[in-house]
Write an enzyme that holds these catalytic residues in place. Structure first.
Site, PDB file in Angstrom:
ATOM      1  N   ASP A 107      75.078 114.968  -6.280  1.00 15.27           N
ATOM      2  CA  ASP A 107      76.190 114.532  -5.427  1.00 15.27           C
ATOM      3  C   ASP A 107      77.224 115.640  -5.251  1.00 15.27           C
ATOM      4  O   ASP A 107      77.565 116.361  -6.200  1.00 15.27           O
ATOM      5  CB  ASP A 107      76.879 113.313  -6.027  1.00 15.27           C
ATOM      6  CG  ASP A 107      76.036 112.050  -5.894  1.00 15.27           C
ATOM      7  OD1 ASP A 107      74.943 112.126  -5.300  1.00 15.27           O
ATOM      8  OD2 ASP A 107      76.470 111.003  -6.384  1.00 15.27           O
ATOM      9  N   ASP A 149      67.569 105.486  -2.636  1.00 13.43           N
ATOM     10  CA  ASP A 149      68.127 106.251  -3.753  1.00 13.43           C
ATOM     11  C   ASP A 149      67.369 105.971  -5.055  1.00 13.43           C
ATOM     12  O   ASP A 149      67.270 104.823  -5.491  1.00 13.43           O
ATOM     13  CB  ASP A 149      69.607 105.873  -3.911  1.00 13.43           C
ATOM     14  CG  ASP A 149      70.406 106.891  -4.676  1.00 13.43           C
ATOM     15  OD1 ASP A 149      69.802 107.741  -5.350  1.00 13.43           O
ATOM     16  OD2 ASP A 149      71.645 106.828  -4.611  1.00 13.43           O
ATOM     17  N   GLY A 178      66.591 116.264  -5.244  1.00 20.72           N
ATOM     18  CA  GLY A 178      65.822 117.500  -5.256  1.00 20.72           C
ATOM     19  C   GLY A 178      64.760 117.589  -6.328  1.00 20.72           C
ATOM     20  O   GLY A 178      64.151 118.652  -6.498  1.00 20.72           O
TER      21      GLY A 178
END
Length: 583
Positions: free
Chosen positions: A396, A333, A375
């Protein structure tokens, strides 16, 4: 002074009395028997309210009332009042529960409504059935683990022929383990038997360099537990995969999201688990013993999004640690790496993911690589080039229609970049009890919105990661997650993502080619009213004159049709079809 008794103003009732139709979900047994607890809250500190509670359940497909009840009710000041109803939905129809409270001393009526879940998925037969993907990728020389998904009456015996050298199968559990010696394609014939029958299927084991030949299916801790996840919750999820039969339908990954990391590394720089995760080797052994796989989370930055330690400047060390622990999946992440990156150039966006790819390639273990950077830089165009198996295409998700539909129906531009081993990821599932921890609640998606959610994610060839408390799975949520014909659309070995082929107002058609030459088609209604429409096969971009059509949720053949088919689509709902051109 001696006039008639005054009526209580709307403000006096409406500001104090409300319905809560969401806290207690519908309970369904045998697909047609329904129970529901209706809650009325009176937040007034001094006023009691007497009145009449009226309840109706309406079949939204034909507007027929299938249940009706009126009862006197007393609402105490500062208290909640519960009222239980039971009814039979014999047609397993799409129903609406309508409630109203009419206070004695007011002409005003307080109303609320909620959609009732309805189960379309038929129960699996007693005879054995082999589910899950028909192709599986692994690297030679690395530990191999695959649990054959099998439904049916237990006990079941499993016979496996044609395994590559180095693998063996347990005939009782259907778990295949070992290490493949050589590269190659190995068609493996699986036969399962029980007292009710036999089933046979071919699983192609592809020993090479590409993993995740079909989208990963599993569970992730974030949408339910957030940072409150711990080892016991992870073990409970693994247990639930077996006790609920999710594993028998192909669900295999148990993934830990943020919140497991110790506040400091060891003196030699190794990362360890915090007080909630004291022994990852034991935890992975527990999960692997069930034929399941264990995933973990980190960030290329110094810190994760939750403020825990990331992998910055420890990439190779962390990858080796994860491999030693027995980790099978890493979600990586972006988080604090935004403070490390020089700018937003493509080179800087790709840099940390290329580095971790090299680190993962250096370990002796198959680890699925999930890129999570929302993205940025059109990651779908280059995620495969940096070695990703899947990549988040969006921010999210939350459990609302606007969030789910806004994400799902915008995935069309990424469609050309999906292929076996490389998947667009529109984020995790938001069905069941969610809440991002530690307090959880039922999803705010309506039943029809949940059918849309699972149908669309399956058509998109998206990774399917359950994000709910598995200990609170009801029959409806289970039915969403265990329809093998729907899941087969997601796991189709051709690996194509659906395209949006038709839009007319609130109606959208999405079609996906399948490996057997048929097409899956989702007919979606994004509007607030139900629709009856005629779907022309030419609008689905299908060429031919006559088609055999099957309803995948109901697992029912609808018949043979020329030119078009008439369908009824509920608000925010879907009809998911499999269409075969008739020769």
């Amino acid at each position: 002074m001696y006039g008639p008794a005054p009526y209580i103003a709307m403000r006096d009732v409406g500001d104090y009395v409300t319905f809560n139709l969401h806290r207690e979900p519908f309970m369904i047994s045998k697909q047609v028997n329904y129970k529901k607890i209706i809650i009325l809250n009176n937040v007034s500190t001094k006023d009691n309210f007497d009145g009449v509670l009226s309840v109706k359940v309406i079949n939204q497909e034909n507007d027929r009332v299938i249940f009706s009840e009126t009862t006197a009710i007393h609402l105490k000041a500062g208290k909640e009042t519960k009222h239980s109803i039971s009814f039979i939905n014999v047609d397993t129809a799409n129903c609406l529960l309508q409630c109203s409270f009419k206070p004695e001393k007011s002409e005003n009526v307080i109303t609320a409504s909620v959609g009732a879940p309805y189960i379309l998925t038929p129960p699996p037969p007693a005879s054995p059935r082999i589910n899950g993907p028909r192709v599986y990728g692994a690297r030679p020389g690395h530990p191999f683990l695959y649990r054959i998904p099998i439904t049916g009456k237990r006990p079941v015996t499993v016979e496996v022929k044609g395994l590559p050298e180095g693998l063996k199968a347990d005939e009782k559990t259907g778990i295949i383990t070992g290490k493949i010696i050589r590269k190659g394609d190995y068609p493996v014939i699986i036969t399962v038997r029980n007292t009710a029958g036999t089933d046979t299927a071919t699983l192609l084991i592809r020993a090479g360099s590409t993993l995740a030949l079909t989208p990963p299916m599993g569970w992730n801790s974030w949408n339910v537990w957030g940072l409150s996840v711990d080892a016991d919750k992870v073990k409970a999820a693994a247990d639930a995969f077996l006790s609920t039969s999710l594993a028998d339908h192909g669900w295999s990954y148990i993934n830990i999201d943020d919140g497991w990391e110790a506040p400091q590394r060891t003196p030699d720089g190794a990362i360890t688990g915090n007080e909630k995760f004291r022994n990852f080797k034991d935890l992975s052994g527990y999960v692997h013993s069930k034929g399941l796989k264990l995933g973990i989370y980190s960030s290329p930055g110094p810190y994760t999004c939750g403020g825990y330690l990331g992998s910055y400047q420890h990439e190779f060390q962390d990858a080796k640690t994860w491999a030693d622990w027995g980790i099978d999946y890493i979600k990586y992440d972006w988080c604090s790496y935004g403070k490390i990156a020089k700018d937003n150039s493509l080179e800087e966006l790709q840099k940390p993911y290329l580095l971790m790819r090299k680190a993962l390639d250096a370990v002796n273990r198959d680890i699925i690589y999930s890129l999570c950077q929302y993205g940025m830089g059109h990651v779908w165009e280059w995620g495969a080039k940096v070695g990703g198996n899947l990549w988040r295409t969006t921010g999210d998700i939350t459990d609302t229609w606007n969030s789910m539909s806004g994400i799902g129906f915008r995935q069309n531009t990424a469609s050309p970049y999906a292929s076996p081993g490389h998947w667009n990821d529109p984020d995790m599932l938001v069905v069941g009890w969610v809440g991002w921890g530690p307090d959880i609640r039922p999803t705010r998606l309506t039943p029809d919105e949940q059918y849309t959610h699972i149908s669309l994610w399956s058509l998109l060839s998206a990774p399917l990661l359950i994000g709910c408390d598995l200990s609170r799975m009801d029959d409806f949520t289970m039915s969403l997650l265990t329809n093998d014909e729907v899941l087969a659309v997601n796991q189709d070995p051709l690996g194509k993502q659906a395209d949006k082929v038709y839009v007319n107002g609130n109606i959208q058609y999405w079609t996906k080619p399948l490996a057997d030459g048929t097409h899956a088609a989702g007919i979606f209604n994004l509007g607030k009213e139900k629709e009856k429409i005629y779907v022309r096969f030419s609008d689905l971009k299908l060429k031919g004159d006559t088609y055999e059509v099957r309803d995948l949720w109901r697992q029912k053949n609808l018949g043979t049709f020329n030119d078009r088919i008439e369908l009824k689509i509920p608000s925010h709902g879907v009809v998911l079809l499999k269409i075969k051109q008739k020769s």
